[in-house]
Design an enzyme around this catalytic site. Structure first.
Site, PDB file in Angstrom:
ATOM      1  N   ASP A  81      80.404  38.818 -22.361  1.00  0.00           N
ATOM      2  CA  ASP A  81      80.199  37.431 -22.794  1.00  0.00           C
ATOM      3  C   ASP A  81      81.420  36.590 -22.395  1.00  0.00           C
ATOM      4  O   ASP A  81      82.554  37.105 -22.344  1.00  0.00           O
ATOM      5  CB  ASP A  81      80.030  37.446 -24.332  1.00  0.00           C
ATOM      6  CG  ASP A  81      79.436  36.169 -24.873  1.00  0.00           C
ATOM      7  OD1 ASP A  81      78.731  35.468 -24.139  1.00  0.00           O
ATOM      8  OD2 ASP A  81      79.671  35.876 -26.070  1.00  0.00           O
ATOM      9  N   HIS A 180      79.286  26.567 -31.096  1.00  0.00           N
ATOM     10  CA  HIS A 180      79.807  27.898 -31.408  1.00  0.00           C
ATOM     11  C   HIS A 180      80.311  27.852 -32.844  1.00  0.00           C
ATOM     12  O   HIS A 180      81.144  27.018 -33.185  1.00  0.00           O
ATOM     13  CB  HIS A 180      80.965  28.259 -30.474  1.00  0.00           C
ATOM     14  CG  HIS A 180      80.518  28.759 -29.133  1.00  0.00           C
ATOM     15  ND1 HIS A 180      80.998  28.251 -27.950  1.00  0.00           N
ATOM     16  CD2 HIS A 180      79.636  29.733 -28.792  1.00  0.00           C
ATOM     17  CE1 HIS A 180      80.428  28.904 -26.936  1.00  0.00           C
ATOM     18  NE2 HIS A 180      79.601  29.800 -27.418  1.00  0.00           N
ATOM     19  N   GLY A 181      79.805  28.729 -33.711  1.00  0.00           N
ATOM     20  CA  GLY A 181      80.181  28.687 -35.124  1.00  0.00           C
ATOM     21  C   GLY A 181      79.091  27.985 -35.916  1.00  0.00           C
ATOM     22  O   GLY A 181      78.015  27.692 -35.392  1.00  0.00           O
ATOM     23  N   HIS A 208      73.565  29.382 -26.315  1.00  0.00           N
ATOM     24  CA  HIS A 208      74.720  29.874 -27.072  1.00  0.00           C
ATOM     25  C   HIS A 208      74.729  29.174 -28.430  1.00  0.00           C
ATOM     26  O   HIS A 208      74.079  28.155 -28.612  1.00  0.00           O
ATOM     27  CB  HIS A 208      76.017  29.569 -26.316  1.00  0.00           C
ATOM     28  CG  HIS A 208      76.255  30.506 -25.171  1.00  0.00           C
ATOM     29  ND1 HIS A 208      77.323  31.353 -25.119  1.00  0.00           N
ATOM     30  CD2 HIS A 208      75.530  30.741 -24.063  1.00  0.00           C
ATOM     31  CE1 HIS A 208      77.254  32.075 -24.008  1.00  0.00           C
ATOM     32  NE2 HIS A 208      76.173  31.717 -23.341  1.00  0.00           N
ATOM     33  N   SER A 211      73.981  30.916 -34.330  1.00  0.00           N
ATOM     34  CA  SER A 211      74.226  30.958 -35.787  1.00  0.00           C
ATOM     35  C   SER A 211      73.977  29.612 -36.442  1.00  0.00           C
ATOM     36  O   SER A 211      74.504  28.591 -35.999  1.00  0.00           O
ATOM     37  CB  SER A 211      75.681  31.359 -36.066  1.00  0.00           C
ATOM     38  OG  SER A 211      75.919  32.656 -35.607  1.00  0.00           O
ATOM     39  N   ASN A 230      72.246  33.689 -28.188  1.00  0.00           N
ATOM     40  CA  ASN A 230      73.469  34.380 -28.609  1.00  0.00           C
ATOM     41  C   ASN A 230      73.776  34.151 -30.088  1.00  0.00           C
ATOM     42  O   ASN A 230      73.732  33.010 -30.560  1.00  0.00           O
ATOM     43  CB  ASN A 230      74.671  33.827 -27.828  1.00  0.00           C
ATOM     44  CG  ASN A 230      74.637  34.168 -26.363  1.00  0.00           C
ATOM     45  OD1 ASN A 230      73.628  34.624 -25.847  1.00  0.00           O
ATOM     46  ND2 ASN A 230      75.741  33.935 -25.674  1.00  0.00           N
ATOM     47  N   VAL A 231      74.122  35.218 -30.776  1.00  0.00           N
ATOM     48  CA  VAL A 231      74.488  35.124 -32.198  1.00  0.00           C
ATOM     49  C   VAL A 231      75.770  35.931 -32.426  1.00  0.00           C
ATOM     50  O   VAL A 231      75.824  37.117 -32.105  1.00  0.00           O
ATOM     51  CB  VAL A 231      73.364  35.686 -33.105  1.00  0.00           C
ATOM     52  CG1 VAL A 231      73.774  35.612 -34.578  1.00  0.00           C
ATOM     53  CG2 VAL A 231      72.044  34.942 -32.883  1.00  0.00           C
ATOM     54  N   THR A 233      78.765  34.404 -35.031  1.00  0.00           N
ATOM     55  CA  THR A 233      79.384  34.038 -36.312  1.00  0.00           C
ATOM     56  C   THR A 233      78.605  34.548 -37.525  1.00  0.00           C
ATOM     57  O   THR A 233      79.199  35.043 -38.490  1.00  0.00           O
ATOM     58  CB  THR A 233      79.517  32.500 -36.411  1.00  0.00           C
ATOM     59  OG1 THR A 233      80.168  32.039 -35.225  1.00  0.00           O
ATOM     60  CG2 THR A 233      80.320  32.079 -37.626  1.00  0.00           C
TER      61      THR A 233
HETATM   62  P1  13P Z   1      77.620  31.630 -32.714  1.00  0.00           P
HETATM   63  O1  13P Z   1      78.913  32.249 -33.136  1.00  0.00           O
HETATM   64  O2  13P Z   1      77.524  30.188 -33.085  1.00  0.00           O
HETATM   65  O3  13P Z   1      76.442  32.414 -33.151  1.00  0.00           O
HETATM   66  O4  13P Z   1      77.625  31.633 -31.114  1.00  0.00           O
HETATM   67  C1  13P Z   1      77.577  32.871 -30.442  1.00  0.00           C
HETATM   68  C2  13P Z   1      77.691  32.701 -28.984  1.00  0.00           C
HETATM   69  O5  13P Z   1      77.295  31.706 -28.419  1.00  0.00           O
HETATM   70  C3  13P Z   1      78.241  33.830 -28.220  1.00  0.00           C
HETATM   71  O6  13P Z   1      78.549  33.511 -26.914  1.00  0.00           O
END
Ligand code: 13P
Length: 279
Positions: A81, A180-181, A208, A211, A230-231, A233
């Site tokens: 990643d 992200h987060g 991405h 979460s 993608n998950v 957090t």
């Molecule tokens: P989250 O932490 O928001 O779930 O994002 C994960 C991500 O995009 C990993 O590349």
């Protein structure tokens, strides 16, 4: 069995479901992710972030994933990643990863194209798939990937078409309002932009920042070409919160705690597998 990203995403893109990509950086996260897939009869992507090289080497990540995937009767892709360093990508290919993400999203367009194309040439020659990113995500609460200075910039559909033609990437990560987060306010996901990107290109798209994204938004994204979500957090937050609760009640042996943590990971992964309708 271990497969590359192209193999795992092709049926998802065609049949409009998404494969979950779950960040793994410890034995518990790898085992939770892969056994959740096995128990649900669903493909999974175990994503080892370049940010987690202090947790384990690429070779160790591959050894754990390969061993667990051998025991599983579902396709598993070991993916690198977010990586902007070409030498780390080459080492991941050598270590046996089936997929790598070259993240040149912070670079000017032409430089991102040139680097992504070079990575694609090297990776494809080894049967390894490549994901790249155009546009950039904002940063939410508890993010372990975004940097404070990251500014959200939506992916331009025309640029996406040119980017794919020039690089031959296997999957493209887009920026359409996820972060992200966890979200600081109410999420505003630009499915209108996604729809335009989906019309402009013919490769599986990647979301991405899964979460905390509302379920109806995730479903709308899957209907518009998103084949990988993608998950990270949410898995981390769940494991930390439940471990904290457990330790206020009991003082288990560490081996027992490790097994409980595998279960905490599995619960979150299974929730997303169900939601992504990938079985
Ligand atoms: P989250 O932490 O928001 O779930 O994002 C994960 C991500 O995009 C990993 O590349």
């Amino acid at each position: 069995m271990l497969v590359n990203l192209k193999e795992i995403l092709a049926p998802a893109y065609e049949k409009h479901y998404a494969v979950g990509s779950f960040n793994c950086y410890s034995y518990e996260t790898f085992r939770g992710c892969i056994t959740a897939g096995e128990e649900m009869g669903a493909p999974v992507i175990a994503a080892f972030g370049a940010a987690y090289l202090a947790n384990m080497s690429l070779e160790t990540a591959h050894a754990i994933a390969a061993s667990l995937a051998r025991e599983a009767d579902v396709p598993v892709c070991l993916h690198l990643d977010h990586c902007s360093e070409v030498d780390v990508i080459c080492r991941a290919i050598k270590a046996g990863f089936g997929s790598v993400m070259y993240d040149g999203s912070a670079l000017p367009f032409a430089e991102n194209v040139a680097n992504t194309r070079a990575v694609c040439r090297a990776a494809h020659a080894c049967g390894v798939s490549v994901e790249a990113e155009l546009g950039s995500l904002g940063v939410g609460v508890d993010s372990h990937e975004g940097r404070a200075e990251d500014v959200e910039q939506y992916t331009d559909p025309e640029a996406a078409r040119d980017f794919i033609a020039a690089t031959e990437v296997d999957a493209l990560a887009v920026s359409i309002g996820t972060v992200h987060g966890l979200y600081k306010g109410k999420p505003y996901i630009r499915t209108d932009i996604l729809e335009e990107i989906h019309r402009a290109v013919d490769v599986p798209l990647v979301l991405h920042g899964g979460s905390g994204t509302p379920e109806e938004d995730l479903r709308a994204c899957i209907a518009r070409g998103i084949a990988k979500i993608n998950v990270n957090t949410e898995i981390s937050s769940a494991v930390v919160a439940q471990t904290t609760q457990l330790l206020t009640r009991e003082k288990p042996h560490y081996s027992t705690l490790s097994l409980r943590q595998v279960d905490y990971v599995k619960t979150v992964v299974k929730k997303y597998i169900e939601l992504f309708e990938c079985r």
